[in-house]
Design a protein around this motif. Structure first.
Motif, PDB file in Angstrom:
ATOM      1  N   LYS A 291      -7.004   0.668   4.090  1.00  0.00           N
ATOM      2  CA  LYS A 291      -7.244   0.851   2.660  1.00  0.00           C
ATOM      3  C   LYS A 291      -6.769  -0.365   1.859  1.00  0.00           C
ATOM      4  O   LYS A 291      -7.341  -0.710   0.842  1.00  0.00           O
ATOM      5  N   THR A 292      -5.705  -1.013   2.358  1.00  0.00           N
ATOM      6  CA  THR A 292      -5.114  -2.102   1.590  1.00  0.00           C
ATOM      7  C   THR A 292      -6.112  -3.232   1.335  1.00  0.00           C
ATOM      8  O   THR A 292      -6.133  -3.823   0.251  1.00  0.00           O
ATOM      9  N   HIS A 322       2.802  -4.539   0.484  1.00  0.00           N
ATOM     10  CA  HIS A 322       1.545  -4.820  -0.210  1.00  0.00           C
ATOM     11  C   HIS A 322       1.578  -6.220  -0.804  1.00  0.00           C
ATOM     12  O   HIS A 322       0.597  -6.953  -0.752  1.00  0.00           O
ATOM     13  N   ASP A 386      -1.217   3.334  -5.032  1.00  0.00           N
ATOM     14  CA  ASP A 386      -1.161   3.814  -3.653  1.00  0.00           C
ATOM     15  C   ASP A 386      -0.287   5.057  -3.709  1.00  0.00           C
ATOM     16  O   ASP A 386       0.915   4.958  -3.903  1.00  0.00           O
ATOM     17  N   GLY A 539       3.130   4.075   5.072  1.00  0.00           N
ATOM     18  CA  GLY A 539       2.389   2.844   5.233  1.00  0.00           C
ATOM     19  C   GLY A 539       3.048   1.589   5.778  1.00  0.00           C
ATOM     20  O   GLY A 539       2.492   0.513   5.647  1.00  0.00           O
TER      21      GLY A 539
HETATM   22 MG    MG Z   1      -1.546   2.149   3.341  1.00  0.00          MG
END
Ligand code: MG
Ligand code: ADP
Length: 677
Positions: A291-292, A322, A386, A539
């Motif tokens: 998804k990132t 991130h 997120d 994550g």
């Molecule tokens: Mg993630």
């Protein structure tokens, strides 16, 4: 008697009773009608033998002798009334009500209502309710199904039943909330019939029909409100025009090509940016679906079109990660990425804030620290959150306020079934990444009893010897009264038993720089086994980790365990997840074993939803609209879909303005008010 008149208009309700009823939120006659039973009792006559263990039933019987009361050493009065059902003998047993003896006499006919059990070979019904045959009026029909209401002090079942019966006399004056056409088309009970049957069902079949009617109404209202908010968001016209939607330079700079699922979702986003309206999109995908990089692409486009972007993560660890990812992929394209941390020194913070304001920072990553008032952008056009179902709608909106008519992407860290997603994020369009990157292997999962612990950790030591990394997850940080595994003791145990391993600990109570330091060392393999709480759940990406051991796994939800399992198997290395448990409860074990055979996050969350209910699962209790009395996202998926179609038709054709829809519209407005308050 009018529906909205005071309960005191009901026979037998005076000021004292009214006060008691107010504790149940009952003030008017209408409130009585909408005070629904919590359960029902099947009054079909049972013999003692048929009475199931631990289930309440109705037992017609005759009193066979005198009732007798004894007093125990501890001062408890026990009254036993001998009874027979015609086949077997038994007793009705009462506690601390010696005077009750006088209510019974030999040959009297009764229906006893209660739980039956066998005590040393004799049947006993403890503290039953009873109906005396002699008191049943001529021609009066006994209920086949008896409602059981939630009570409060001083208010009994019998009293509630009698006032509901009285209130039902005026039910015919109630106006239906649904238009007649809808009732006919979907074969629903009218509101009147539904109310009658929810209180005193003619049959279990009618009870079910009554319930269905209320499910339908709740879900229709829900879909209408979701549709309305979507409609409002949708109606917001795009102000940021994307002249440049060229992604090739970005995509060709990646070390991999996108999966088909990623491509599809990215196309949906580009389509949104091209459209006339502002984007509000939920991007869902299983753990590791990537998804990132989708977020990254959207931020790239924003930057290339002169807009700033913000990405908000639920924890600092994740924000950091991130930040590193975005920097790595965006910097080569001249996009300036910064991170705003909570504990930042005044000077550094000031510098970031001023660069943000003058536009020299293109993308800002952070936790909710970026919501603070003094964080101001020059032209914030793209917002990504997120979410581990942790940010409320409010928080998202606060970020939106900082922007210039910004587009919004919400990334859900836990994949949830589409119906539940629609419900939870009713105001968003939904995209699903339905593929995983190639070469991902299935993570072999085992449920292992605590007695095998030594073997499990020997295996961990072997993995580490190969140069791989290991996570150990404990439910608690320190010693605790629940006696569940805790990070501190567990790490000490590991150090003692495996002195050659390099062990580190990580949990939410540590200071930020400590956490950063530990994760950095884990990534560099200076730490080989990381003993942690679920802070690692969201994550974290450490490709060389190949084993995760979860202690006291029975304490976690399935979706959470799946999320934890997603910490390994992030490269082509064979990976394992070992769920340790001391539990011997069959349900707990069956639940955990579901993870052994299933690797699909959507399926797992569906199972979790079924087993724990949406409130537990999604933490959505705070959400006003989801307090359904009847509907369930799991069981009523077909009605959820039917009502969705119906709701969008109603909204599109503007039916709410029609006179037949007046009551529905009113109900909707009241609901909306409740949700805001
Ligand atoms: Mg993630
Ligand atoms: P999640 O959806 O769980 O947030 P991430 O975005 O963290 O997943 O991605 C997981 C890992 O997969 C990262 O290391 C990322 O670089 C990698 N990845 C993402 N997309 C692809 C792809 N198309 N091919 C190969 N690896 C990918």
């Amino acid at each position: 008697m009018d529906l909205n008149s005071n309960v005191q208009n009901i026979k037998g309700v005076g000021p004292a009773r009214a006060k008691q009823l107010s504790k149940l939120d009952i003030y008017t006659i209408k409130d009585v009608l909408f005070y629904f039973p919590r359960d029902y009792l099947d009054m079909s006559p049972l013999t003692f033998k048929q009475g199931a263990e631990d289930k309440t039933g109705a037992f017609p019987c005759v009193v066979t002798g005198r009732a007798a009361t004894t007093k125990t050493n501890s001062g408890l009065y026990i009254t036993k009334v001998p009874v027979s059902d015609g086949q077997n003998k038994g007793y009705a047993v009462f506690f601390n009500q010696p005077f009750i003896e006088r209510s019974f006499y030999p040959h009297q006919k009764l229906i006893l209502i209660g739980k039956i059990r066998k005590n040393f070979g004799t049947y006993e019904i403890s503290a039953p309710e009873w109906i005396k045959f002699e008191e049943i009026k001529q021609g009066e029909k006994l209920e086949k199904i008896r409602p059981i209401y939630p009570l409060t002090k001083g208010v009994s079942q019998n009293f509630l039943r009698s006032i509901v019966k009285n209130a039902l006399e005026v039910v015919s004056s109630i106006e239906d909330t649904l238009p007649e056409d809808i009732i006919k088309e979907y074969n629903l009970l009218s509101l009147k019939e539904a109310i009658k049957n929810i209180h005193f069902p003619q049959s279990f079949n009618m009870l079910e029909k009554a319930r269905q009617r209320f499910v339908f109404e709740e879900l229709l209202l829900f879909q209408l409100s979701a549709g309305l908010s979507r409609y409002c968001v949708k109606a917001e016209k795009r102000k940021n025009i994307y002249k440049n939607l060229e992604l090739t330079p970005f995509l060709s700079s990646l070390p991999f090509s996108l999966t088909s699922g990623q491509k599809k979702v990215l196309e949906e986003i580009v389509e949104d940016l091209r459209s006339k309206n502002v984007m509000s999109r939920l991007v869902q995908g299983d753990v590791g679906s990537g998804k990132t990089i989708i977020a990254c692409a959207a931020l790239y486009l924003a930057a290339k079109n002169g807009l700033q972007g913000a990405m908000m993560a639920p924890t600092e660890i994740l924000a950091d990660q991130h930040y590193n990812t975005l920097k790595k992929f965006l910097k080569p394209h001249g996009v300036n990425v910064e991170i705003l941390k909570g504990g930042l020194a005044g000077k550094e913070r000031k510098k970031i804030l001023s660069q943000l304001k003058n536009g020299s920072i293109d993308v800002l990553v952070g936790t909710h620290a970026i919501l603070e008032e003094d964080v101001m952008f020059k032209k914030l056009g793209m917002i990504i959150t997120d979410e581990q179902h942790r940010f409320g709608v409010k928080q998202r909106e606060n970020l939106v306020k900082k922007g210039y008519s910004p587009d919004v992407i919400v990334m859900s860290a836990t994949p949830i079934p589409r119906t539940a997603a629609m419900a939870l994020y009713g105001d968003l369009d939904i995209s699903i990444i339905d593929t995983l990157p190639k070469g991902r292997q299935k993570v072999d999962t085992y449920v292992v009893q605590d007695s095998m612990r030594k073997k499990v950790y020997d295996f961990a030591a072997l993995e580490i010897k190969k140069g791989h990394l290991v996570y150990v997850v404990c439910p608690a940080v320190e010693e605790n009264e629940l006696d569940v595994a805790n990070v501190e003791e567990h790490a000490a145990w590991l150090k003692e038993n495996y002195p050659s391993l390099k062990i580190g600990i990580l949990h939410g109570k540590m200071k930020q720089d400590e956490k950063d330091d530990i994760l950095g060392r884990f990534l560099r393999k200076e730490i080989q086994a990381l003993v942690a709480t679920t802070v690692v759940e969201v994550g974290i990406d450490v490709p060389d980790a190949t084993l995760i051991i979860v202690e006291n796994a029975e304490r976690f939800g399935l979706a959470q365990l799946h999320q934890l399992r997603g910490r390994v198997g992030r490269s082509s290395l064979k990976s394992y997840c070992i769920l340790m448990t001391a539990s011997s409860q069959p349900e707990a074990l069956t639940r955990l074993k579901f993870l052994m055979k299933c690797q699909d996050g959507f399926e797992i969350s569906q199972k979790d939803l079924e087993m724990r209910g949406p409130g537990e699962f999604l933490g959505i209790r705070q959400h006003g609209f989801f307090e359904f009395k009847f509907a369930s996202f799991v069981e009523n998926t077909d009605i959820l879909e039917t009502t969705q179609k119906l709701a969008s038709e109603i909204l599109q054709k503007n039916y709410l303005q029609l006179p037949e829809y007046k009551n529905l519209k009113e109900l909707l407005e009241n609901k909306a008010k409740d949700a805001i308050n």
